[in-house]
Scaffold this motif. Structure first.
Motif, PDB file in Angstrom:
ATOM      1  N   VAL A 123      31.073  49.380  -1.471  1.00 42.82           N
ATOM      2  CA  VAL A 123      30.619  48.927  -2.789  1.00 42.82           C
ATOM      3  C   VAL A 123      30.568  47.396  -2.816  1.00 42.82           C
ATOM      4  CG1 VAL A 123      31.261  48.799  -5.227  1.00 42.82           C
ATOM      5  CG2 VAL A 123      31.396  50.973  -4.019  1.00 42.82           C
ATOM      6  N   ARG A 124      31.594  46.756  -2.266  1.00 41.91           N
ATOM      7  CA  ARG A 124      31.610  45.286  -2.242  1.00 41.91           C
ATOM      8  C   ARG A 124      30.461  44.734  -1.404  1.00 41.91           C
ATOM      9  NH1 ARG A 124      37.446  46.189  -1.442  1.00 41.91           N
ATOM     10  NH2 ARG A 124      38.356  45.998  -3.508  1.00 41.91           N
ATOM     11  N   LYS A 160      35.172  53.229   0.950  1.00 39.59           N
ATOM     12  CA  LYS A 160      34.199  53.269  -0.155  1.00 39.59           C
ATOM     13  C   LYS A 160      34.227  51.952  -0.931  1.00 39.59           C
ATOM     14  CE  LYS A 160      32.760  56.282  -3.913  1.00 39.59           C
ATOM     15  NZ  LYS A 160      33.037  57.549  -4.619  1.00 39.59           N
ATOM     16  N   ALA A 161      35.429  51.410  -1.158  1.00 39.47           N
ATOM     17  CA  ALA A 161      35.545  50.134  -1.872  1.00 39.47           C
ATOM     18  C   ALA A 161      34.827  49.030  -1.117  1.00 39.47           C
ATOM     19  CB  ALA A 161      37.018  49.777  -2.073  1.00 39.47           C
ATOM     20  N   GLU A 162      34.992  48.988   0.197  1.00 38.62           N
ATOM     21  CA  GLU A 162      34.339  47.950   0.997  1.00 38.62           C
ATOM     22  C   GLU A 162      32.819  48.138   0.994  1.00 38.62           C
ATOM     23  OE1 GLU A 162      33.692  44.599   2.538  1.00 38.62           O
ATOM     24  OE2 GLU A 162      35.710  45.194   1.983  1.00 38.62           O
ATOM     25  N   ASP A 192      35.106  49.010  -7.410  1.00 40.42           N
ATOM     26  CA  ASP A 192      35.671  48.827  -6.076  1.00 40.42           C
ATOM     27  C   ASP A 192      37.194  48.730  -6.127  1.00 40.42           C
ATOM     28  OD1 ASP A 192      35.381  46.398  -7.392  1.00 40.42           O
ATOM     29  OD2 ASP A 192      35.039  45.259  -5.569  1.00 40.42           O
ATOM     30  N   ASP A 193      37.737  48.131  -7.167  1.00 36.77           N
ATOM     31  CA  ASP A 193      39.196  48.082  -7.325  1.00 36.77           C
ATOM     32  C   ASP A 193      39.775  49.463  -7.582  1.00 36.77           C
ATOM     33  OD1 ASP A 193      39.172  45.321  -6.976  1.00 36.77           O
ATOM     34  OD2 ASP A 193      38.954  44.932  -9.126  1.00 36.77           O
ATOM     35  N   CYS A 205      38.516  52.217  -6.465  1.00 39.12           N
ATOM     36  CA  CYS A 205      38.477  52.903  -5.169  1.00 39.12           C
ATOM     37  C   CYS A 205      39.692  52.510  -4.327  1.00 39.12           C
ATOM     38  CB  CYS A 205      37.191  52.570  -4.419  1.00 39.12           C
ATOM     39  SG  CYS A 205      35.712  53.296  -5.146  1.00 39.12           S
ATOM     40  N   ASP A 206      40.045  51.231  -4.338  1.00 45.20           N
ATOM     41  CA  ASP A 206      41.232  50.780  -3.607  1.00 45.20           C
ATOM     42  C   ASP A 206      42.499  51.435  -4.150  1.00 45.20           C
ATOM     43  OD1 ASP A 206      40.308  49.135  -1.555  1.00 45.20           O
ATOM     44  OD2 ASP A 206      40.164  47.392  -2.881  1.00 45.20           O
TER      45      ASP A 206
END
Length: 78
Positions: free
Chosen positions: A68-69, A64-66, A53-54, A56-57
Motif C-alpha cells: 500500500v505504501r 500488504k502494508a508495504e 497501511d498502519d 495493516c501493520d
C-alpha cells in the motif's frame, strides 16, 4: 426620452441587475455551504482514524502494508 431620463433608467437597470446577481450568488452560496459543511465533517472524521497501511501493520500484514505504501508513493500521495 431625454438624456437625463435615459441616464436614470440606465442606473436603475444596472442597480436591478446587480441586485439580481447578488441574490443568485447568495442563494448558491447558501446551497453549497450545506454541502461543504458535510464534506468538512467527513474530512475531520477521516483524519482522526489511522491510515490503511498502519492498520495493516497492526494486524500483522506487513507485506500488504508495504504494498500500500509503495502504491501511495507511486501515485505521489506519500
Amino acid at each position: 426620452m431625454s438624456k437625463r431620463d435615459g441616464n436614470l433608467w440606465l442606473h436603475g437597470y444596472e442597480a436591478g441587475l446587480m441586485a439580481g446577481w447578488q441574490r443568485g450568488y447568495d442563494a448558491c452560496d447558501f446551497k453549497w455551504s450545506e454541502h461543504w459543511r458535510g464534506i468538512s465533517a467527513l474530512a475531520h472524521d477521516l483524519a482522526r482514524h489511522p491510515h490503511f497501511d498502519d492498520l495493516c501493520d497492526i494486524r500483522g500484514e506487513h507485506d500488504k502494508a508495504e504494498a500500500v505504501r509503495a502504491d501511495q508513493r507511486r501515485r505521489g500521495l506519500k
